[in-house]
Design an enzyme around this catalytic site. Structure first.
Site, mmCIF file in Angstrom:
data_model
loop_
_atom_site.group_PDB
_atom_site.id
_atom_site.type_symbol
_atom_site.label_atom_id
_atom_site.label_comp_id
_atom_site.label_asym_id
_atom_site.label_seq_id
_atom_site.Cartn_x
_atom_site.Cartn_y
_atom_site.Cartn_z
ATOM 1 N N HIS A 289 0.869 -1.196 0.000
ATOM 2 C CA HIS A 289 0.000 0.000 0.000
ATOM 3 C C HIS A 289 0.894 1.230 0.000
ATOM 4 O O HIS A 289 1.220 1.790 1.044
ATOM 5 C CB HIS A 289 -0.916 -0.034 1.235
ATOM 6 C CG HIS A 289 -1.971 1.025 1.253
ATOM 7 N ND1 HIS A 289 -3.181 0.877 1.915
ATOM 8 C CD2 HIS A 289 -2.022 2.265 0.692
ATOM 9 C CE1 HIS A 289 -3.901 1.980 1.767
ATOM 10 N NE2 HIS A 289 -3.206 2.845 1.031
ATOM 11 N N HIS B 110 1.164 4.780 -2.422
ATOM 12 C CA HIS B 110 0.763 5.607 -3.582
ATOM 13 C C HIS B 110 2.048 6.254 -4.074
ATOM 14 O O HIS B 110 2.655 7.052 -3.325
ATOM 15 C CB HIS B 110 -0.238 6.676 -3.161
ATOM 16 C CG HIS B 110 -1.496 6.094 -2.581
ATOM 17 N ND1 HIS B 110 -2.635 5.913 -3.319
ATOM 18 C CD2 HIS B 110 -1.772 5.623 -1.332
ATOM 19 C CE1 HIS B 110 -3.571 5.374 -2.546
ATOM 20 N NE2 HIS B 110 -3.075 5.183 -1.341
ATOM 21 N N HIS C 104 -9.709 0.959 -1.383
ATOM 22 C CA HIS C 104 -9.662 1.575 -0.065
ATOM 23 C C HIS C 104 -11.087 1.497 0.495
ATOM 24 O O HIS C 104 -12.050 1.898 -0.180
ATOM 25 C CB HIS C 104 -9.272 3.042 -0.155
ATOM 26 C CG HIS C 104 -7.807 3.286 -0.423
ATOM 27 N ND1 HIS C 104 -7.133 2.725 -1.466
ATOM 28 C CD2 HIS C 104 -6.901 4.053 0.259
ATOM 29 C CE1 HIS C 104 -5.864 3.139 -1.424
ATOM 30 N NE2 HIS C 104 -5.697 3.940 -0.406
ATOM 31 N N GLU D 248 -11.483 3.231 5.830
ATOM 32 C CA GLU D 248 -10.440 4.141 6.349
ATOM 33 C C GLU D 248 -11.172 5.226 7.143
ATOM 34 O O GLU D 248 -11.042 5.323 8.348
ATOM 35 C CB GLU D 248 -9.632 4.748 5.189
ATOM 36 C CG GLU D 248 -8.541 5.712 5.635
ATOM 37 C CD GLU D 248 -7.806 6.387 4.449
ATOM 38 O OE1 GLU D 248 -8.340 6.376 3.316
ATOM 39 O OE2 GLU D 248 -6.708 6.946 4.684
ATOM 40 N N ASP E 58 1.630 4.007 2.848
ATOM 41 C CA ASP E 58 0.579 4.823 2.222
ATOM 42 C C ASP E 58 1.190 5.976 1.405
ATOM 43 O O ASP E 58 1.335 5.848 0.192
ATOM 44 C CB ASP E 58 -0.400 5.348 3.273
ATOM 45 C CG ASP E 58 -1.792 5.648 2.733
ATOM 46 O OD1 ASP E 58 -2.035 5.391 1.543
ATOM 47 O OD2 ASP E 58 -2.640 6.131 3.510
ATOM 48 N N ASP E 59 1.523 7.083 2.063
ATOM 49 C CA ASP E 59 2.089 8.265 1.391
ATOM 50 C C ASP E 59 3.272 8.759 2.223
ATOM 51 O O ASP E 59 3.162 9.771 2.939
ATOM 52 C CB ASP E 59 1.016 9.362 1.275
ATOM 53 C CG ASP E 59 -0.203 8.874 0.505
ATOM 54 O OD1 ASP E 59 -0.150 8.857 -0.737
ATOM 55 O OD2 ASP E 59 -1.194 8.485 1.151
HETATM 56 N N1 ADE Z 1 -4.739 8.633 -2.047
HETATM 57 C C1 ADE Z 1 -3.509 8.676 -1.553
HETATM 58 N N2 ADE Z 1 -3.509 8.285 -0.271
HETATM 59 C C2 ADE Z 1 -4.788 7.975 0.057
HETATM 60 C C3 ADE Z 1 -5.435 7.502 1.228
HETATM 61 N N3 ADE Z 1 -4.779 7.262 2.370
HETATM 62 N N4 ADE Z 1 -6.760 7.319 1.195
HETATM 63 C C4 ADE Z 1 -7.442 7.556 0.072
HETATM 64 N N5 ADE Z 1 -6.883 7.996 -1.056
HETATM 65 C C5 ADE Z 1 -5.565 8.201 -1.071
HETATM 66 ZN ZN ZN Z 2 -3.886 4.694 0.466
#
Ligand code: ADE
Ligand code: ZN
Length: 339
Positions: free
Chosen positions: A17, A19, A197, A200, A278-279
């Site tokens: 996971h 991005h 997703h 969340e 994630d990011d």
């Molecule tokens: N796009 C990038 N990160 C995300 C996240 N945590 N939830 C939804 N969309 C995303």
């Molecule tokens: Zn994500």
């Protein structure tokens, strides 16, 4: 006895996971802005970093879509993915399943082919030079309509060999998985693996829809499933993997304190959970940082850390033979480390 940091570093793992646009570090963002003659609305890297204060998912998404505006050429996408993959190697990541958001680029006039070819050049180089296998998952932006997703799927079909799966991301609340029923059916018919997703910020019902309406192979986040015992039992029975992202959950205020993060409760309920970043450029940590953060907040035991690394291979979309070889290698590493 081995200290937990060495254990986390030494264990091979997958990242499932990530991005790729969320791995765009401020330094690279400024360098690409300069290269492409783009003006960012921040005077400095520090000013940009100071803007990374989020009260909810949407606050982050607004800044994330703005950040990706510096990505224009195939070389930019290559450099972005290559920076992430070399960083992943330092965390002993052996396999990556990488999300990208084509609509975030095509909507700005960047060709779909530019994005996919740049990312693929980096993943091919990582395979050859870093020994990391990496595949691409194209996400549909759920705040856009299904027709837009359908047009994006049409573009992807010309690059079927370079894309492993289709996912669903962006603003969750108000955009349930069922909004994308037809496009996910088409993606499945075209042979893509399916991800979404769900849970969340959204309710357990969105997780139900992801599994029963879209028929996904894996859930991204999914921690709100814990609010529904019947759903937990179903996820556990089906060995449905959930890709959990602890530092993301903290920075997006899904949890107010990592000490109350649901990861251990998910493991205790027999869910197949993995740890991911994630990011990472926005949330302050790559995959090992995420492992370290939950280890210390939740006092995870050595066997729980090994189980999480193991789960990442179990949940990966790897050919079965490769998966068994990787799991055996992980078990050998774990057995060789002092207790
Ligand atoms: N796009 C990038 N990160 C995300 C996240 N945590 N939830 C939804 N969309 C995303
Ligand atoms: Zn994500």
């Amino acid at each position: 006895m081995i200290d937990e940091n060495s254990l986390i570093c030494r264990l091979p793992k997958c990242e499932l996971h990530i991005h790729i646009e969320g791995s765009l570090e401020p330094e690279l963002m400024f360098a690409l802005a300069r290269r492409n003659g783009i003006r960012l609305p921040y005077d400095s890297i520090d000013a940009l970093r100071r803007a990374y204060q989020f009260a909810r998912l949407q606050d982050f998404l607004d800044i994330y879509y703005q950040g990706m505006s510096v990505l224009i050429t195939e070389r930019d996408f290559h450099d972005l993915a290559w920076a992430y993959l070399t960083r992943a190697q330092a965390d002993n990541v052996h396999h990556v399943e990488m999300f990208f958001d084509p609509q975030g680029h095509t909507s700005r006039g960047v060709d779909f082919a530019t994005v996919v070819n740049g990312l693929t050049a980096a993943t091919a180089k990582a395979e050859a030079e870093l020994g990391i296998s990496a595949s691409l998952i194209m996400c549909f932006l759920r705040h856009l309509d299904e027709a837009d997703a359908e047009r994006t799927l049409d573009l992807a079909l010309a690059h079927r060999d370079k894309i492993m799966g289709v996912g669903l991301d962006s603003s969750e609340l108000g955009h349930p998985p069922s909004k994308f029923t037809r496009v996910f059916r088409r993606a499945r018919d075209a042979g893509f693996s399916l991800f979404a997703h769900a849970g969340e910020e959204g309710p357990p019902d969105y997780v139900w829809q992801a599994i029963d309406v879209l028929g996904v192979d894996r859930i991204d986040h999914g921690h709100r499933s814990l609010e529904d015992d019947t759903l937990v039992a179903r996820l556990a029975r089906d060995r449905m993997a959930l890709t959990v992202c602890p530092l993301s959950n903290l920075r997006l205020r899904v949890v107010d304190d990592l000490k109350r993060h649901p990861l251990r409760r998910m493991m205790q309920r027999d869910l197949l959970v993995t740890v991911n970043s994630d990011d990472p450029a926005y949330f302050g940590g790559y995959v090992n940082d995420n492992f370290r953060a939950v280890r210390s907040a939740l006092n995870l035991e050595r066997d729980e850390i090994v189980a999480l690394a193991r789960n990442s291979f179990v949940a990966a979309m790897m050919p079965e033979g490769e998966k068994q070889t990787a799991l055996a290698a992980l078990d050998r590493v774990a057995a060789s480390l002092p207790r």
